[in-house]
Design a protein around this motif. Structure first.
Motif, PDB file in Angstrom:
ATOM      1  N   ARG A  28       0.841  -1.243   0.044  1.00 43.20           N
ATOM      2  CA  ARG A  28      -0.027   0.084  -0.006  1.00 43.20           C
ATOM      3  C   ARG A  28       0.863   1.170   0.024  1.00 43.20           C
ATOM      4  N   THR A  29       0.431   2.200  -0.686  1.00 40.76           N
ATOM      5  CA  THR A  29       1.283   3.623  -0.657  1.00 40.76           C
ATOM      6  C   THR A  29       0.937   4.180   0.609  1.00 40.76           C
ATOM      7  N   MET A  30       2.148   5.314   0.835  1.00 36.82           N
ATOM      8  CA  MET A  30       1.670   5.861   2.124  1.00 36.82           C
ATOM      9  C   MET A  30       0.414   6.841   2.057  1.00 36.82           C
ATOM     10  N   THR A  31       0.202   7.243   0.828  1.00 35.27           N
ATOM     11  CA  THR A  31      -0.974   8.346   0.623  1.00 35.27           C
ATOM     12  C   THR A  31      -2.299   7.281   1.206  1.00 35.27           C
ATOM     13  N   GLU A  32      -2.330   6.126   0.398  1.00 33.66           N
ATOM     14  CA  GLU A  32      -3.376   5.376   0.938  1.00 33.66           C
ATOM     15  C   GLU A  32      -3.501   5.070   2.552  1.00 33.66           C
ATOM     16  N   VAL A  33      -2.267   4.765   3.219  1.00 34.38           N
ATOM     17  CA  VAL A  33      -2.458   4.409   4.510  1.00 34.38           C
ATOM     18  C   VAL A  33      -2.773   5.604   5.396  1.00 34.38           C
ATOM     19  N   ALA A  36      -6.316   6.437   5.220  1.00 36.10           N
ATOM     20  CA  ALA A  36      -6.894   5.724   5.863  1.00 36.10           C
ATOM     21  C   ALA A  36      -6.965   5.951   7.474  1.00 36.10           C
ATOM     22  N   ALA A  37      -5.676   6.638   8.022  1.00 29.67           N
ATOM     23  CA  ALA A  37      -5.606   6.959   9.471  1.00 29.67           C
ATOM     24  C   ALA A  37      -5.921   8.385   9.765  1.00 29.67           C
ATOM     25  N   GLY A  38      -6.121   9.126   8.749  1.00 31.42           N
ATOM     26  CA  GLY A  38      -6.520  10.506   8.875  1.00 31.42           C
ATOM     27  C   GLY A  38      -5.219  11.467   9.046  1.00 31.42           C
ATOM     28  N   ILE A  39      -4.219  11.009   8.798  1.00 28.92           N
ATOM     29  CA  ILE A  39      -3.119  11.814   8.742  1.00 28.92           C
ATOM     30  C   ILE A  39      -2.491  12.468   7.593  1.00 28.92           C
ATOM     31  N   SER A  40      -1.399  13.041   7.315  1.00 28.56           N
ATOM     32  CA  SER A  40      -0.930  13.300   6.076  1.00 28.56           C
ATOM     33  C   SER A  40       0.360  12.367   5.811  1.00 28.56           C
ATOM     34  N   ALA A  41       0.431  12.131   4.451  1.00 32.66           N
ATOM     35  CA  ALA A  41       1.636  11.255   4.230  1.00 32.66           C
ATOM     36  C   ALA A  41       2.843  11.782   4.784  1.00 32.66           C
ATOM     37  N   GLU A  42       2.923  12.921   4.631  1.00 31.91           N
ATOM     38  CA  GLU A  42       4.056  13.548   5.258  1.00 31.91           C
ATOM     39  C   GLU A  42       4.352  13.043   6.653  1.00 31.91           C
ATOM     40  N   THR A  43       3.371  13.079   7.756  1.00 30.49           N
ATOM     41  CA  THR A  43       3.596  12.746   8.876  1.00 30.49           C
ATOM     42  C   THR A  43       3.932  11.187   9.123  1.00 30.49           C
ATOM     43  N   LEU A  44       3.423  10.376   8.030  1.00 28.42           N
ATOM     44  CA  LEU A  44       3.685   9.052   8.154  1.00 28.42           C
ATOM     45  C   LEU A  44       5.040   8.731   7.621  1.00 28.42           C
ATOM     46  N   ARG A  45       5.526   9.699   6.607  1.00 29.05           N
ATOM     47  CA  ARG A  45       6.901   9.469   6.117  1.00 29.05           C
ATOM     48  C   ARG A  45       7.949   9.709   7.088  1.00 29.05           C
ATOM     49  N   LYS A  46       7.747  10.938   7.990  1.00 28.60           N
ATOM     50  CA  LYS A  46       8.260  11.399   8.916  1.00 28.60           C
ATOM     51  C   LYS A  46       8.438  10.022  10.286  1.00 28.60           C
ATOM     52  N   ILE A  47       7.423   9.358  10.460  1.00 32.30           N
ATOM     53  CA  ILE A  47       7.391   8.531  11.267  1.00 32.30           C
ATOM     54  C   ILE A  47       8.100   7.030  10.875  1.00 32.30           C
ATOM     55  N   GLU A  48       7.991   6.753   9.736  1.00 32.07           N
ATOM     56  CA  GLU A  48       8.276   5.565   9.177  1.00 32.07           C
ATOM     57  C   GLU A  48       9.708   5.774   8.966  1.00 32.07           C
ATOM     58  N   THR A  49      10.412   7.084   8.816  1.00 27.24           N
ATOM     59  CA  THR A  49      11.799   7.238   8.642  1.00 27.24           C
ATOM     60  C   THR A  49      12.422   7.384  10.134  1.00 27.24           C
ATOM     61  N   GLY A  50      11.894   7.518  11.050  1.00 31.38           N
ATOM     62  CA  GLY A  50      12.327   7.848  12.204  1.00 31.38           C
ATOM     63  C   GLY A  50      12.509   9.270  12.561  1.00 31.38           C
ATOM     64  N   ARG A  51      12.198  10.184  11.717  1.00 36.08           N
ATOM     65  CA  ARG A  51      12.489  11.836  11.904  1.00 36.08           C
ATOM     66  C   ARG A  51      11.297  12.166  12.859  1.00 36.08           C
ATOM     67  N   ALA A  52      10.178  11.284  13.228  1.00 37.69           N
ATOM     68  CA  ALA A  52       9.156  11.807  14.130  1.00 37.69           C
ATOM     69  C   ALA A  52       9.211  10.713  15.135  1.00 37.69           C
ATOM     70  N   PRO A  53      10.244  10.250  16.043  1.00 40.90           N
ATOM     71  CA  PRO A  53      10.285   9.020  16.623  1.00 40.90           C
ATOM     72  C   PRO A  53       9.253   8.944  17.738  1.00 40.90           C
ATOM     73  N   THR A  54       8.583  10.019  18.252  1.00 45.26           N
ATOM     74  CA  THR A  54       7.766  10.072  19.289  1.00 45.26           C
ATOM     75  C   THR A  54       6.210  10.611  18.864  1.00 45.26           C
ATOM     76  N   PRO A  55       5.565   9.902  17.823  1.00 47.80           N
ATOM     77  CA  PRO A  55       4.507  10.308  17.441  1.00 47.80           C
ATOM     78  C   PRO A  55       3.368  10.326  18.543  1.00 47.80           C
ATOM     79  N   ALA A  56       2.235  11.341  18.213  1.00 43.88           N
ATOM     80  CA  ALA A  56       1.250  11.398  19.381  1.00 43.88           C
ATOM     81  C   ALA A  56       0.647  10.034  19.435  1.00 43.88           C
TER      82      ALA A  56
END
Length: 89
Positions: A28-33, A36-56
């Motif tokens: 699945r693409t980042m955009t799809e997921v 579905a989660a109600g967040i931006s693809a950029e937020t997901l990208r940051k979490i997946e790459t560890g740039r946002a290691p402490t998400p809400a």
């Protein structure tokens, strides 16, 4: 308000979370997921790459639901290998 720098353990935990989410996303693409989660693809990208290691918390819960993961699965996968794991009932 100044935020304290993350500890190496917090960074490692964020990397483990990102890896788990990336693997669970599969084809699945980042955009799809993200949608579905109600967040931006950029937020997901940051979490997946560890740039946002402490998400809400609610962001993590929404991602778990979108990916069909339990929060218990996420918590145990992201716990430090030396941390005690909860016993199964």
């Amino acid at each position: 308000m100044v935020r304290n720098p993350l500890t190496p353990e917090e960074r490692e935990r964020g990397e483990r979370l990102g890896t788990l989410l990336r693997e669970a996303r599969g084809d699945r693409t980042m955009t799809e997921v993200a949608a579905a989660a109600g967040i931006s693809a950029e937020t997901l990208r940051k979490i997946e790459t560890g740039r946002a290691p402490t998400p809400a918390f609610f962001t993590v819960v929404a991602l778990a639901a979108a990916l069909g993961l339990s929060t218990d699965t996420l918590a145990s996968a992201c716990a430090h290998p030396c941390e005690p794991q909860p016993l199964s009932a």
